[in-house]
Design a protein around this motif. Structure first.
Motif, PDB file in Angstrom:
ATOM      1  N   ASP A 163      46.538  34.334  34.620  1.00 32.69           N
ATOM      2  CA  ASP A 163      46.502  33.777  36.460  1.00 32.69           C
ATOM      3  C   ASP A 163      46.873  34.681  37.217  1.00 32.69           C
ATOM      4  O   ASP A 163      46.511  34.648  38.416  1.00 32.69           O
ATOM      5  N   CYS A 164      46.429  36.123  37.073  1.00 35.29           N
ATOM      6  CA  CYS A 164      46.316  37.721  37.924  1.00 35.29           C
ATOM      7  C   CYS A 164      44.647  37.213  38.315  1.00 35.29           C
ATOM      8  O   CYS A 164      44.692  38.025  39.843  1.00 35.29           O
ATOM      9  N   ARG A 165      43.914  37.027  37.338  1.00 29.86           N
ATOM     10  CA  ARG A 165      42.706  36.906  38.016  1.00 29.86           C
ATOM     11  C   ARG A 165      42.032  36.885  39.314  1.00 29.86           C
ATOM     12  O   ARG A 165      41.078  37.247  40.046  1.00 29.86           O
ATOM     13  N   THR A 166      42.257  35.336  39.429  1.00 34.75           N
ATOM     14  CA  THR A 166      42.293  35.134  40.634  1.00 34.75           C
ATOM     15  C   THR A 166      42.879  35.638  42.429  1.00 34.75           C
ATOM     16  O   THR A 166      43.411  35.002  43.112  1.00 34.75           O
ATOM     17  N   ALA A 198      41.454  48.053  34.870  1.00 35.85           N
ATOM     18  CA  ALA A 198      41.410  47.319  34.284  1.00 35.85           C
ATOM     19  C   ALA A 198      39.961  46.421  34.149  1.00 35.85           C
ATOM     20  O   ALA A 198      39.643  45.660  33.306  1.00 35.85           O
ATOM     21  N   HIS A 199      38.560  47.821  34.055  1.00 34.87           N
ATOM     22  CA  HIS A 199      37.184  47.477  33.369  1.00 34.87           C
ATOM     23  C   HIS A 199      38.017  47.727  31.780  1.00 34.87           C
ATOM     24  O   HIS A 199      37.535  46.611  31.527  1.00 34.87           O
ATOM     25  N   ARG A 200      39.006  47.609  31.564  1.00 31.47           N
ATOM     26  CA  ARG A 200      39.527  48.202  29.588  1.00 31.47           C
ATOM     27  C   ARG A 200      39.970  46.752  29.887  1.00 31.47           C
ATOM     28  O   ARG A 200      39.599  46.125  28.546  1.00 31.47           O
ATOM     29  N   THR A 201      40.550  45.888  30.833  1.00 34.75           N
ATOM     30  CA  THR A 201      41.155  45.055  30.165  1.00 34.75           C
ATOM     31  C   THR A 201      40.048  43.231  30.425  1.00 34.75           C
ATOM     32  O   THR A 201      39.963  42.183  29.375  1.00 34.75           O
ATOM     33  N   GLY A 202      39.080  43.984  31.122  1.00 31.46           N
ATOM     34  CA  GLY A 202      38.508  42.979  31.702  1.00 31.46           C
ATOM     35  C   GLY A 202      38.520  42.340  32.753  1.00 31.46           C
ATOM     36  O   GLY A 202      38.599  40.857  33.269  1.00 31.46           O
ATOM     37  N   ILE A 203      38.804  42.486  33.732  1.00 31.04           N
ATOM     38  CA  ILE A 203      39.965  41.624  35.049  1.00 31.04           C
ATOM     39  C   ILE A 203      39.418  43.388  36.199  1.00 31.04           C
ATOM     40  O   ILE A 203      38.888  44.326  35.868  1.00 31.04           O
ATOM     41  N   ASP A 204      38.725  41.779  37.324  1.00 31.47           N
ATOM     42  CA  ASP A 204      38.271  42.689  38.497  1.00 31.47           C
ATOM     43  C   ASP A 204      39.455  42.315  39.336  1.00 31.47           C
ATOM     44  O   ASP A 204      39.458  41.159  40.152  1.00 31.47           O
ATOM     45  N   PRO A 205      40.413  42.861  39.780  1.00 28.03           N
ATOM     46  CA  PRO A 205      41.421  42.966  40.581  1.00 28.03           C
ATOM     47  C   PRO A 205      40.708  42.859  42.404  1.00 28.03           C
ATOM     48  O   PRO A 205      40.080  44.105  42.410  1.00 28.03           O
TER      49      PRO A 205
END
Length: 305
Positions: free
Chosen positions: A189-192, A212-219
């Motif tokens: 839900d936090c990706r966007t 974030a890089h390890r988790t695969g998200i781009d905050p």
């Protein structure tokens, strides 16, 4: 050359720390002309320029200035340790402890530990100064601070110098927080979502980027603030999500704007920061270890869900 007045050395370090004569004067409680006179006297005594003056009032240390400042910090630290020991002997062993502490620990971790220390060591004289680790390290080396409570978000961050004694007090988790009732309950839900975080280059922002890089998200960091209380206020309004230390989250008490913790973070590599007690290796203080034990228990308590 005659012996150098320690006041001149303190003035030199203050000017180098603050970057200008006027800022150093304000920090020391002097008028700017007194700071200029101190520097001029010191340069006359050592026979060389220590500071290069820039247009607008700024200064840049010369190579000689940097070398003298390094030695001055050690001299002042040794002088402070000697004076403190002499004062303790004169007071029949009643110790004085000067503590530097970063802001969130000053409000959450330290007060309970100091209250307990006061019960077990009622004669200790305490002096607490709120300071970020990078500034506190200077005060520690010059003897202005006996114990520095510091954080470290990434292994390569300071403190880590060989001339200091560093004790790890534990690791405080950073929780991913959102406003209650916004429907944000999982990491996906936090990706966007918009994010609140520190300014680029700050330790917590670099930790966020690495995690974030390890988790695969781009905050998408739309709100940049180095104050976690400001970040929480933005999050509570539903404007952003963000990583916030557990001790700061526990201090949030606004029934009209409750917070929700995102629980499904990957178990491996969850974001956290080290909490450290830093002292000078030759400065043995009778209550430092006791206070460090109390602070370690306070850090451990932040890990309880």
């Amino acid at each position: 050359m005659n012996s150098v007045d320690p006041r001149l050395l303190r003035t030199l370090l203050a000017v180098m720390r603050h970057g200008s004569m006027s800022a150093a004067a304000a920090a020391l409680g002097y008028v700017p002309s007194a700071v200029s006179q101190h520097i001029a006297r010191l340069e006359q005594q050592v026979g060389t320029e220590l500071l290069s003056r820039r247009p607008g009032g700024g200064v840049t240390p010369t190579a000689a200035g940097r070398a003298l400042a390094d030695s001055a910090a050690r001299v002042l630290a040794a002088t402070a340790d000697f004076q403190r020991l002499a004062d303790d002997i004169a007071r029949a062993g009643a110790p004085e402890l000067s503590i530097g502490v970063y802001a969130t620990a000053a409000g959450r971790l330290l007060p309970t530990a100091l209250a307990e220390l006061r019960r077990t060591h009622p004669d200790v004289a305490l002096h607490v100064t709120e300071t970020e680790p990078v500034h506190g390290l200077r005060g520690l080396r010059t003897g202005e601070i006996d114990l520095l409570l510091a954080y470290r978000y990434l292994p390569e961050d300071p403190p880590g110098a060989a001339d200091l004694r560093i004790r790890a007090l534990g690791r405080e988790p950073l929780w991913l927080m959102a406003a209650h009732g916004t429907g944000i309950a999982a990491l996906d839900d936090c990706r966007t979502s918009d994010w609140a975080a520190g300014h680029p280059g700050t330790p917590d922002r670099r930790l966020l980027q690495r995690w974030a890089h390890r988790t695969g998200i781009d905050p998408a960091v739309r709100y940049e603030t180095d104050d976690y209380h400001t970040a929480l206020a933005l999050i509570a309004q539903g404007l952003a999500v963000g990583l916030v230390p557990a001790s700061v989250v526990r201090g949030w008490h606004d029934p009209d704007r409750p917070l929700a913790r995102v629980e499904d973070l990957p178990a491996a590599g969850r974001p956290e920061r080290e909490v450290l007690a830093v002292t000078r290796p030759r400065a043995s203080h009778p209550v430092v270890d006791d206070l460090a034990d109390l602070l370690s228990a306070a850090v451990a308590a932040t890990r309880d869900a």
